[in-house]
Design a protein around this motif. Sequence first.
Motif, mmCIF file in Angstrom:
data_model
loop_
_atom_site.group_PDB
_atom_site.id
_atom_site.type_symbol
_atom_site.label_atom_id
_atom_site.label_comp_id
_atom_site.label_asym_id
_atom_site.label_seq_id
_atom_site.Cartn_x
_atom_site.Cartn_y
_atom_site.Cartn_z
ATOM 1 N N ALA A 80 1.031 -1.128 0.083
ATOM 2 C CA ALA A 80 0.187 -0.041 0.023
ATOM 3 C C ALA A 80 0.820 1.335 -0.008
ATOM 4 O O ALA A 80 1.586 1.609 0.878
ATOM 5 N N LEU A 81 0.946 2.089 -0.981
ATOM 6 C CA LEU A 81 1.916 3.025 -1.007
ATOM 7 C C LEU A 81 0.830 4.390 -1.390
ATOM 8 O O LEU A 81 0.018 4.501 -2.344
ATOM 9 N N ASP A 82 1.206 5.177 -0.307
ATOM 10 C CA ASP A 82 0.517 6.513 -0.371
ATOM 11 C C ASP A 82 1.586 7.459 -0.447
ATOM 12 O O ASP A 82 2.152 7.762 0.494
ATOM 13 N N TRP A 83 1.382 8.201 -1.752
ATOM 14 C CA TRP A 83 2.546 9.219 -2.108
ATOM 15 C C TRP A 83 2.646 10.085 -0.822
ATOM 16 O O TRP A 83 2.097 10.629 -0.374
ATOM 17 N N GLN A 84 4.057 10.334 -0.409
ATOM 18 C CA GLN A 84 4.490 11.401 0.592
ATOM 19 C C GLN A 84 4.069 10.824 1.970
ATOM 20 O O GLN A 84 4.021 11.646 2.892
ATOM 21 N N HIS A 85 3.831 9.632 2.277
ATOM 22 C CA HIS A 85 3.136 9.263 3.655
ATOM 23 C C HIS A 85 3.681 7.696 3.751
ATOM 24 O O HIS A 85 4.571 7.069 2.877
ATOM 25 N N THR A 86 3.347 7.144 4.806
ATOM 26 C CA THR A 86 3.875 5.958 5.265
ATOM 27 C C THR A 86 3.428 4.818 4.021
ATOM 28 O O THR A 86 2.198 4.875 3.887
ATOM 29 N N SER A 87 4.280 3.793 3.909
ATOM 30 C CA SER A 87 3.754 2.705 2.914
ATOM 31 C C SER A 87 3.942 1.636 3.803
ATOM 32 O O SER A 87 4.494 1.202 4.773
ATOM 33 N N TYR A 88 3.056 0.510 3.341
ATOM 34 C CA TYR A 88 2.852 -0.914 4.258
ATOM 35 C C TYR A 88 2.847 -1.996 3.336
ATOM 36 O O TYR A 88 2.850 -1.881 1.980
ATOM 37 N N ARG A 89 3.049 -3.398 3.690
ATOM 38 C CA ARG A 89 3.010 -4.314 3.451
ATOM 39 C C ARG A 89 2.053 -5.127 4.259
ATOM 40 O O ARG A 89 2.031 -5.110 5.226
ATOM 41 N N PHE A 90 0.962 -5.746 3.402
ATOM 42 C CA PHE A 90 0.021 -6.340 4.337
ATOM 43 C C PHE A 90 -0.740 -7.476 3.736
ATOM 44 O O PHE A 90 -0.533 -7.711 2.361
ATOM 45 N N THR A 91 -1.195 -8.397 4.476
ATOM 46 C CA THR A 91 -2.139 -9.637 3.821
ATOM 47 C C THR A 91 -3.411 -9.521 3.661
ATOM 48 O O THR A 91 -3.952 -9.203 4.846
ATOM 49 N N PRO A 92 -4.102 -9.217 2.620
ATOM 50 C CA PRO A 92 -5.518 -8.706 2.569
ATOM 51 C C PRO A 92 -6.462 -9.737 3.341
ATOM 52 O O PRO A 92 -7.390 -9.353 3.928
ATOM 53 N N THR A 93 -6.314 -10.815 3.403
ATOM 54 C CA THR A 93 -7.142 -11.883 4.033
ATOM 55 C C THR A 93 -6.867 -11.575 5.632
ATOM 56 O O THR A 93 -7.809 -12.298 6.299
ATOM 57 N N GLU A 94 -5.957 -11.116 6.148
ATOM 58 C CA GLU A 94 -5.846 -10.898 7.290
ATOM 59 C C GLU A 94 -6.075 -9.350 7.596
ATOM 60 O O GLU A 94 -5.711 -8.874 9.089
ATOM 61 N N THR A 95 -6.820 -8.628 7.112
ATOM 62 C CA THR A 95 -7.011 -6.993 7.283
ATOM 63 C C THR A 95 -8.582 -6.943 6.531
ATOM 64 O O THR A 95 -8.779 -7.066 5.874
ATOM 65 N N LEU A 116 -2.199 0.478 -4.809
ATOM 66 C CA LEU A 116 -2.182 -0.951 -4.097
ATOM 67 C C LEU A 116 -1.298 -1.850 -5.274
ATOM 68 O O LEU A 116 -1.887 -1.907 -6.348
ATOM 69 N N LEU A 117 -0.425 -2.685 -4.778
ATOM 70 C CA LEU A 117 0.445 -3.432 -5.666
ATOM 71 C C LEU A 117 0.530 -4.964 -5.001
ATOM 72 O O LEU A 117 1.035 -5.016 -4.041
ATOM 73 N N SER A 118 0.374 -5.882 -6.146
ATOM 74 C CA SER A 118 1.025 -7.144 -5.609
ATOM 75 C C SER A 118 2.463 -7.230 -5.280
ATOM 76 O O SER A 118 3.122 -6.242 -6.075
ATOM 77 N N GLU A 119 2.970 -7.881 -4.747
ATOM 78 C CA GLU A 119 4.560 -7.961 -4.469
ATOM 79 C C GLU A 119 5.338 -8.273 -5.941
ATOM 80 O O GLU A 119 6.552 -7.567 -5.905
ATOM 81 N N ASP A 120 4.773 -8.746 -6.701
ATOM 82 C CA ASP A 120 5.417 -8.842 -8.095
ATOM 83 C C ASP A 120 5.079 -7.698 -8.925
ATOM 84 O O ASP A 120 5.475 -7.741 -10.124
ATOM 85 N N PHE A 121 4.294 -6.846 -8.610
ATOM 86 C CA PHE A 121 4.143 -5.737 -9.413
ATOM 87 C C PHE A 121 2.921 -5.894 -10.712
ATOM 88 O O PHE A 121 2.936 -5.105 -11.504
ATOM 89 N N ARG A 122 2.452 -7.030 -10.720
ATOM 90 C CA ARG A 122 1.602 -7.439 -11.944
ATOM 91 C C ARG A 122 0.320 -7.145 -11.839
ATOM 92 O O ARG A 122 -0.481 -6.706 -12.880
ATOM 93 N N THR A 123 -0.317 -6.796 -10.655
ATOM 94 C CA THR A 123 -1.433 -6.558 -10.290
ATOM 95 C C THR A 123 -1.817 -5.240 -9.205
ATOM 96 O O THR A 123 -0.907 -5.312 -8.399
ATOM 97 N N GLY A 124 -2.574 -4.717 -9.598
ATOM 98 C CA GLY A 124 -3.057 -3.643 -8.640
ATOM 99 C C GLY A 124 -3.781 -2.443 -9.123
ATOM 100 O O GLY A 124 -4.396 -2.721 -10.147
ATOM 101 N N SER A 125 -3.710 -1.282 -8.293
ATOM 102 C CA SER A 125 -4.599 -0.116 -8.797
ATOM 103 C C SER A 125 -3.723 0.841 -8.381
ATOM 104 O O SER A 125 -2.755 1.068 -7.854
ATOM 105 N N PHE A 126 -4.012 2.042 -9.205
ATOM 106 C CA PHE A 126 -3.419 3.448 -9.206
ATOM 107 C C PHE A 126 -4.504 4.274 -8.995
ATOM 108 O O PHE A 126 -5.216 4.492 -10.008
#
Length: 167
Positions: A80-95, A116-126
């Motif tokens: 989860a990348l929020d420009w100019q703010h804290t970024s996170y890694r999370f497991t969606p099924t645990e959130t 929001l990006l998958s760890e391999d950067f192949r899937t996500g949203s901008f």
Amino acid sequence: MSVLPEAEHLRVWDRFSADFRFRPSMSPLTWPGIEEPPASTTWSLALLDDDPGYARLDRLTAVVKQGLVSCVGPRGALYALDWQHTSYRFTPTETGGPGQPVWPLSPCPDGDYSILLSEDFRTGSFGHPWEESLCLFGAELLDTVSAQVGQVLGPPIRRSGQAAGTH
């Protein structure tokens, strides 16, 4: 869910910036802000402007989150990348469920770029805050959510980085 340590934060942002040719700007001359991948669809968020009670926004957010969960699987993680703010890694099924932490970021921009990006950067949203758009990418995600997103937001404005209907 974990805050990305500084070194990883920089590495992930550097890779995102390079892979997607990220160019942050409020100027329409530089939009869409990324080089949208071949398997991508972008919608305007304009219909959310007249959304009493946030019903459309809630539906859109739920659809995109469900799609991302299905794409990364039960143990997969997202950035989860929020420009100019804290970024996170999370497991969606645990959130986001009862007794669980909330998702760290909505797919819809709220004043800053929302990624929001998958760890391999192949899937996500901008989510682009000034163009007021949402780009979803990755064939599996698009197959899973495009019809429902279209019901909420209407027809797309771009497919694979080209104006919708031009390719």
